[in-house]
Scaffold this motif. Sequence first.
Motif, PDB file in Angstrom:
ATOM      1  N   THR A  76      39.689  41.581  46.027  1.00  0.00           N
ATOM      2  CA  THR A  76      38.533  42.467  46.094  1.00  0.00           C
ATOM      3  C   THR A  76      37.428  41.948  45.185  1.00  0.00           C
ATOM      4  O   THR A  76      37.643  41.719  43.988  1.00  0.00           O
ATOM      5  CB  THR A  76      38.905  43.894  45.661  1.00  0.00           C
ATOM      6  N   GLU A  77      36.253  41.749  45.751  1.00  0.00           N
ATOM      7  CA  GLU A  77      35.121  41.263  44.963  1.00  0.00           C
ATOM      8  C   GLU A  77      34.349  42.454  44.420  1.00  0.00           C
ATOM      9  O   GLU A  77      33.711  43.192  45.172  1.00  0.00           O
ATOM     10  CB  GLU A  77      34.201  40.377  45.802  1.00  0.00           C
ATOM     11  N   LEU A  78      34.414  42.632  43.123  1.00  0.00           N
ATOM     12  CA  LEU A  78      33.750  43.757  42.488  1.00  0.00           C
ATOM     13  C   LEU A  78      32.367  43.383  41.960  1.00  0.00           C
ATOM     14  O   LEU A  78      31.504  44.233  41.841  1.00  0.00           O
ATOM     15  CB  LEU A  78      34.608  44.286  41.331  1.00  0.00           C
ATOM     16  N   MET A  79      32.181  42.109  41.621  1.00  0.00           N
ATOM     17  CA  MET A  79      30.908  41.640  41.080  1.00  0.00           C
ATOM     18  C   MET A  79      30.622  40.250  41.612  1.00  0.00           C
ATOM     19  O   MET A  79      31.541  39.527  42.002  1.00  0.00           O
ATOM     20  CB  MET A  79      30.949  41.616  39.548  1.00  0.00           C
ATOM     21  N   SER A  80      29.350  39.877  41.630  1.00  0.00           N
ATOM     22  CA  SER A  80      28.932  38.558  42.091  1.00  0.00           C
ATOM     23  C   SER A  80      28.022  37.935  41.038  1.00  0.00           C
ATOM     24  O   SER A  80      27.025  38.546  40.632  1.00  0.00           O
ATOM     25  CB  SER A  80      28.189  38.666  43.427  1.00  0.00           C
ATOM     26  N   LEU A  81      28.369  36.728  40.602  1.00  0.00           N
ATOM     27  CA  LEU A  81      27.578  36.065  39.567  1.00  0.00           C
ATOM     28  C   LEU A  81      26.155  35.782  40.048  1.00  0.00           C
ATOM     29  O   LEU A  81      25.204  35.848  39.263  1.00  0.00           O
ATOM     30  CB  LEU A  81      28.263  34.763  39.143  1.00  0.00           C
TER      31      LEU A  81
ATOM     32  N   LEU B  20      32.654  36.804  33.198  1.00  0.00           N
ATOM     33  CA  LEU B  20      34.091  36.629  33.385  1.00  0.00           C
ATOM     34  C   LEU B  20      34.881  37.662  32.592  1.00  0.00           C
ATOM     35  O   LEU B  20      35.870  38.219  33.090  1.00  0.00           O
ATOM     36  CB  LEU B  20      34.501  35.214  32.980  1.00  0.00           C
ATOM     37  N   LEU B  21      34.452  37.938  31.368  1.00  0.00           N
ATOM     38  CA  LEU B  21      35.149  38.928  30.550  1.00  0.00           C
ATOM     39  C   LEU B  21      35.039  40.322  31.153  1.00  0.00           C
ATOM     40  O   LEU B  21      36.024  41.078  31.186  1.00  0.00           O
ATOM     41  CB  LEU B  21      34.579  38.910  29.127  1.00  0.00           C
ATOM     42  N   THR B  22      33.843  40.649  31.649  1.00  0.00           N
ATOM     43  CA  THR B  22      33.646  41.957  32.262  1.00  0.00           C
ATOM     44  C   THR B  22      34.469  42.096  33.531  1.00  0.00           C
ATOM     45  O   THR B  22      35.112  43.135  33.768  1.00  0.00           O
ATOM     46  CB  THR B  22      32.157  42.176  32.586  1.00  0.00           C
ATOM     47  N   ARG B  23      34.484  41.059  34.341  1.00  0.00           N
ATOM     48  CA  ARG B  23      35.258  41.105  35.581  1.00  0.00           C
ATOM     49  C   ARG B  23      36.747  41.244  35.286  1.00  0.00           C
ATOM     50  O   ARG B  23      37.453  42.008  35.955  1.00  0.00           O
ATOM     51  CB  ARG B  23      34.987  39.847  36.398  1.00  0.00           C
ATOM     52  N   LEU B  24      37.230  40.519  34.271  1.00  0.00           N
ATOM     53  CA  LEU B  24      38.635  40.636  33.885  1.00  0.00           C
ATOM     54  C   LEU B  24      38.950  42.042  33.392  1.00  0.00           C
ATOM     55  O   LEU B  24      39.990  42.627  33.744  1.00  0.00           O
ATOM     56  CB  LEU B  24      38.953  39.611  32.796  1.00  0.00           C
ATOM     57  N   THR B  25      38.051  42.602  32.601  1.00  0.00           N
ATOM     58  CA  THR B  25      38.258  43.950  32.077  1.00  0.00           C
ATOM     59  C   THR B  25      38.323  44.979  33.198  1.00  0.00           C
ATOM     60  O   THR B  25      39.176  45.876  33.193  1.00  0.00           O
ATOM     61  CB  THR B  25      37.130  44.315  31.093  1.00  0.00           C
ATOM     62  N   VAL B  26      37.429  44.845  34.174  1.00  0.00           N
ATOM     63  CA  VAL B  26      37.415  45.776  35.303  1.00  0.00           C
ATOM     64  C   VAL B  26      38.715  45.671  36.101  1.00  0.00           C
ATOM     65  O   VAL B  26      39.309  46.679  36.508  1.00  0.00           O
ATOM     66  CB  VAL B  26      36.191  45.504  36.204  1.00  0.00           C
ATOM     67  N   HIS B  27      39.175  44.453  36.333  1.00  0.00           N
ATOM     68  CA  HIS B  27      40.427  44.274  37.074  1.00  0.00           C
ATOM     69  C   HIS B  27      41.612  44.839  36.301  1.00  0.00           C
ATOM     70  O   HIS B  27      42.505  45.463  36.887  1.00  0.00           O
ATOM     71  CB  HIS B  27      40.663  42.792  37.370  1.00  0.00           C
ATOM     72  N   LEU B  28      41.639  44.627  34.989  1.00  0.00           N
ATOM     73  CA  LEU B  28      42.755  45.141  34.191  1.00  0.00           C
ATOM     74  C   LEU B  28      42.741  46.660  34.090  1.00  0.00           C
ATOM     75  O   LEU B  28      43.789  47.283  33.888  1.00  0.00           O
ATOM     76  CB  LEU B  28      42.720  44.521  32.788  1.00  0.00           C
TER      77      LEU B  28
ATOM     78  N   VAL C 236      27.728  33.601  31.787  1.00  0.00           N
ATOM     79  CA  VAL C 236      29.014  33.306  32.438  1.00  0.00           C
ATOM     80  C   VAL C 236      30.194  33.881  31.659  1.00  0.00           C
ATOM     81  O   VAL C 236      31.046  34.562  32.243  1.00  0.00           O
ATOM     82  CB  VAL C 236      29.164  31.796  32.674  1.00  0.00           C
ATOM     83  N   PRO C 237      30.308  33.647  30.330  1.00  0.00           N
ATOM     84  CA  PRO C 237      31.442  34.252  29.630  1.00  0.00           C
ATOM     85  C   PRO C 237      31.447  35.781  29.670  1.00  0.00           C
ATOM     86  O   PRO C 237      32.511  36.391  29.795  1.00  0.00           O
ATOM     87  CB  PRO C 237      31.311  33.726  28.191  1.00  0.00           C
ATOM     88  N   VAL C 238      30.271  36.394  29.570  1.00  0.00           N
ATOM     89  CA  VAL C 238      30.207  37.858  29.645  1.00  0.00           C
ATOM     90  C   VAL C 238      30.605  38.338  31.037  1.00  0.00           C
ATOM     91  O   VAL C 238      31.341  39.328  31.186  1.00  0.00           O
ATOM     92  CB  VAL C 238      28.791  38.352  29.279  1.00  0.00           C
TER      93      VAL C 238
END
Length: 234
Positions: A59-64, A34-42, A30-32
């Motif tokens: 926009t949904e780029l990834m799904s847990l 969320l961090l990856t999704r935040l990085t992609v958005h930024l 979960v932390p990885v």
Amino acid sequence: MLDFSTAAAVGAVATTAGLQIRLFAYVLLVPVFLLTRLTVHLAHPVHRAQVLSGSCPTTELMSLDWVSLGILATGLPLAIQNFGPWVGMNAVLLVGIFVLPRILSPRYRPGAKLLAIAAGGAVFIYATYGGAISFLPAPASVLGPVATVSLTDMTTEWLFRLANSIAFGPPLVAAFGVAMNHILTRPELRDLPVIRRTLPHRDSDQVVAASAAFGTTFYLIVVAAATGEVVLLP
């Protein structure tokens, strides 16, 4: 927790050490994610402006759900070594959920599907464990090859190395995820009042493939960090 429990229940781990590594991967997941999704958005100029302004990109780029599949699916070759019970269970599910309801009255379709799910599970349990119960007839005498067909240790090892290799694992699991994305979201399953609560929503194939491949790559990195070994090719 559900994914880890599923991996343990279906036998998708071979050793205690493997179980510990898989648990560690799920703890970090979960932390990885969320961090990856935040990085992609930024990294995306439009999404970065939305994030910095206090809103969440739509926009949904990834799904847990599908990222976690990338961890679970790497162990499935171990789970299907006893191939016969899986074939028997899925044959019952195929007929009872997708074929038989087409010729039944709408009134009886939900009941037939639920009965098929129960019967499929019973076939799997009986074919797998029925031989250990003395007062039951041998599964092979009742179910035939369904109870006896199994993959050789060599075949299982090769499939496991294939799913856990850097070169083939991520694309193989991504293709498996896309297939499950279409099967598990079929209307024949979605109209069941209880089962539909446990099923994922249908995502775009691009999101599913990217998420499953990412989850597999993440798990293989965890395995490499824990064991010091990397499988490039099966």
